[in-house]
Motif scaffolding. Structure first.
Motif, PDB file in Angstrom:
ATOM      1  N   UNK A  99       0.810  -1.214   0.000  1.00  0.00           N
ATOM      2  CA  UNK A  99       0.000   0.000   0.000  1.00  0.00           C
ATOM      3  C   UNK A  99       0.842   1.262   0.000  1.00  0.00           C
ATOM      4  N   UNK A 100       1.927   1.263   0.784  1.00  0.00           N
ATOM      5  CA  UNK A 100       2.827   2.422   0.798  1.00  0.00           C
ATOM      6  C   UNK A 100       3.463   2.610  -0.567  1.00  0.00           C
ATOM      7  N   UNK A 101       3.895   1.511  -1.170  1.00  0.00           N
ATOM      8  CA  UNK A 101       4.522   1.614  -2.495  1.00  0.00           C
ATOM      9  C   UNK A 101       3.527   2.172  -3.512  1.00  0.00           C
ATOM     10  N   UNK A 102       2.300   1.689  -3.494  1.00  0.00           N
ATOM     11  CA  UNK A 102       1.298   2.165  -4.447  1.00  0.00           C
ATOM     12  C   UNK A 102       1.016   3.649  -4.237  1.00  0.00           C
ATOM     13  N   UNK A 103       0.935   4.073  -2.970  1.00  0.00           N
ATOM     14  CA  UNK A 103       0.685   5.485  -2.684  1.00  0.00           C
ATOM     15  C   UNK A 103       1.832   6.353  -3.193  1.00  0.00           C
ATOM     16  N   UNK A 104       3.058   5.875  -3.022  1.00  0.00           N
ATOM     17  CA  UNK A 104       4.218   6.638  -3.481  1.00  0.00           C
ATOM     18  C   UNK A 104       4.302   6.683  -5.004  1.00  0.00           C
ATOM     19  N   UNK A 105       3.791   5.659  -5.665  1.00  0.00           N
ATOM     20  CA  UNK A 105       3.767   5.691  -7.133  1.00  0.00           C
ATOM     21  C   UNK A 105       2.762   6.728  -7.621  1.00  0.00           C
ATOM     22  N   UNK A 106       1.665   6.911  -6.875  1.00  0.00           N
ATOM     23  CA  UNK A 106       0.674   7.935  -7.238  1.00  0.00           C
ATOM     24  C   UNK A 106       1.152   9.334  -6.874  1.00  0.00           C
ATOM     25  N   UNK A 107       1.891   9.433  -5.759  1.00  0.00           N
ATOM     26  CA  UNK A 107       2.334  10.729  -5.233  1.00  0.00           C
ATOM     27  C   UNK A 107       3.837  10.632  -4.953  1.00  0.00           C
ATOM     28  N   UNK A 108       4.674  10.890  -5.955  1.00  0.00           N
ATOM     29  CA  UNK A 108       6.110  10.683  -5.790  1.00  0.00           C
ATOM     30  C   UNK A 108       6.691  11.514  -4.650  1.00  0.00           C
ATOM     31  N   UNK A 109       6.150  12.685  -4.405  1.00  0.00           N
ATOM     32  CA  UNK A 109       6.657  13.559  -3.355  1.00  0.00           C
ATOM     33  C   UNK A 109       6.504  12.939  -1.976  1.00  0.00           C
ATOM     34  N   UNK A 110       5.637  11.950  -1.844  1.00  0.00           N
ATOM     35  CA  UNK A 110       5.371  11.312  -0.561  1.00  0.00           C
ATOM     36  C   UNK A 110       6.655  10.752   0.050  1.00  0.00           C
ATOM     37  N   UNK A 111       7.533  10.189  -0.812  1.00  0.00           N
ATOM     38  CA  UNK A 111       8.752   9.568  -0.284  1.00  0.00           C
ATOM     39  C   UNK A 111       9.702  10.614   0.289  1.00  0.00           C
ATOM     40  N   UNK A 112       9.563  11.857  -0.121  1.00  0.00           N
ATOM     41  CA  UNK A 112      10.438  12.908   0.405  1.00  0.00           C
ATOM     42  C   UNK A 112      10.026  13.341   1.808  1.00  0.00           C
ATOM     43  N   UNK A 113       8.846  12.946   2.243  1.00  0.00           N
ATOM     44  CA  UNK A 113       8.311  13.425   3.515  1.00  0.00           C
ATOM     45  C   UNK A 113       8.105  12.326   4.552  1.00  0.00           C
ATOM     46  N   UNK A 114       8.178  11.053   4.146  1.00  0.00           N
ATOM     47  CA  UNK A 114       7.996   9.980   5.123  1.00  0.00           C
ATOM     48  C   UNK A 114       9.333   9.619   5.750  1.00  0.00           C
TER      49      UNK A 114
END
Length: 236
Positions: A99-114
């Motif tokens: 689920x985290x991977x799928x969310x990050x694929x939709x919102x690439x910026x997410x990985x910069x903030x987690x």
């Protein structure tokens, strides 16, 4: 109130306006901007412009850009489906990781903030609770420290793997070359280096390894991590 979190502050009372405003609308607009152009495109001024509102109106809902980023991250955590109670620990952690991977694929910026300090929003807290509860109370994990160690190890893998995937996607866009095209362009140099005999193991990777897609690589890496946890925590 000093140091009051954004989730503890009520929104301003609604007023008649040709441009409606709310925290949800602000966060949705910010996420659209970030999805389209990255976090550099997110500012209170740009969000206000996207909503056809004056920037000062936003300050009744959000005081700082950091608060806005916290709300954005929490919104994405809310997109991730959590395991149902009673799900096996391995299946539950796999669902969360995917689920985290799928969310990050939709919102690439997410990985910069987690990563880093735990997030405090309600969706983030639900996500942490579900992750820990997947293991808590099971005989394989007799203490909460065992639970924290296992979940932390899985999250470290997931965040690192997803950051690598996002970095590759960004490199592809900035260079205009796919990974395969980049490899072909680098091929003559790599072949000359491998021909020296100095890198025999790298040669096996280049010539003998199965080069699977990123999803398969993620699944294989996750299985290694989960296998290690299972081996360490198998009841005697």
């Amino acid at each position: 109130m000093p140091n009051e979190l954004v989730w503890d502050r009520p929104e301003p009372p609604s007023k008649p306006s040709p441009t409606p405003l709310s925290r949800d609308l602000i966060v949705s607009a910010a996420i659209r901007l970030a999805d389209e152009g990255g976090l550099d495109e997110v500012s209170l001024r740009k969000v206000a412009a996207a909503l056809n509102a004056g920037p000062m109106r936003l300050y009744g809902y959000i005081e700082t850009k950091d608060e806005l980023l916290d709300l954005m991250v929490d919104e994405v955590y809310g997109e991730i489906e959590l395991p149902a109670p009673g799900t096996g620990w391995r299946e539950g952690l796999t669902q969360i990781a995917v689920g985290i991977r799928a969310a990050a694929k939709r919102h690439e910026w997410f990985v910069d903030l987690v990563g880093g300090r735990p997030r405090r929003g309600p969706n983030s807290l639900r996500h942490m609770e579900a992750s820990l509860a997947t293991l808590a109370g099971r005989p394989e994990f007799p203490t909460i420290d065992h639970v924290l160690g296992a979940v932390g190890t899985v999250m470290a893998f997931v965040h690192g793997a997803v950051r690598g995937e996002v970095a590759e996607a960004r490199a592809e866009r900035s260079s205009g070359m796919t990974e395969e095209q980049w490899q072909r362009a680098s091929g003559p140099y790599i072949e000359r280096m491998l021909a020296t005999g100095e890198f025999p193991t790298l040669a096996k990777v280049v010539y003998d390894a199965e080069h699977t897609d990123s999803a398969a690589v993620f699944d294989i890496g996750l299985s290694y991590v989960l296998d290690g946890i299972a081996t360490r925590h198998t009841p005697a």
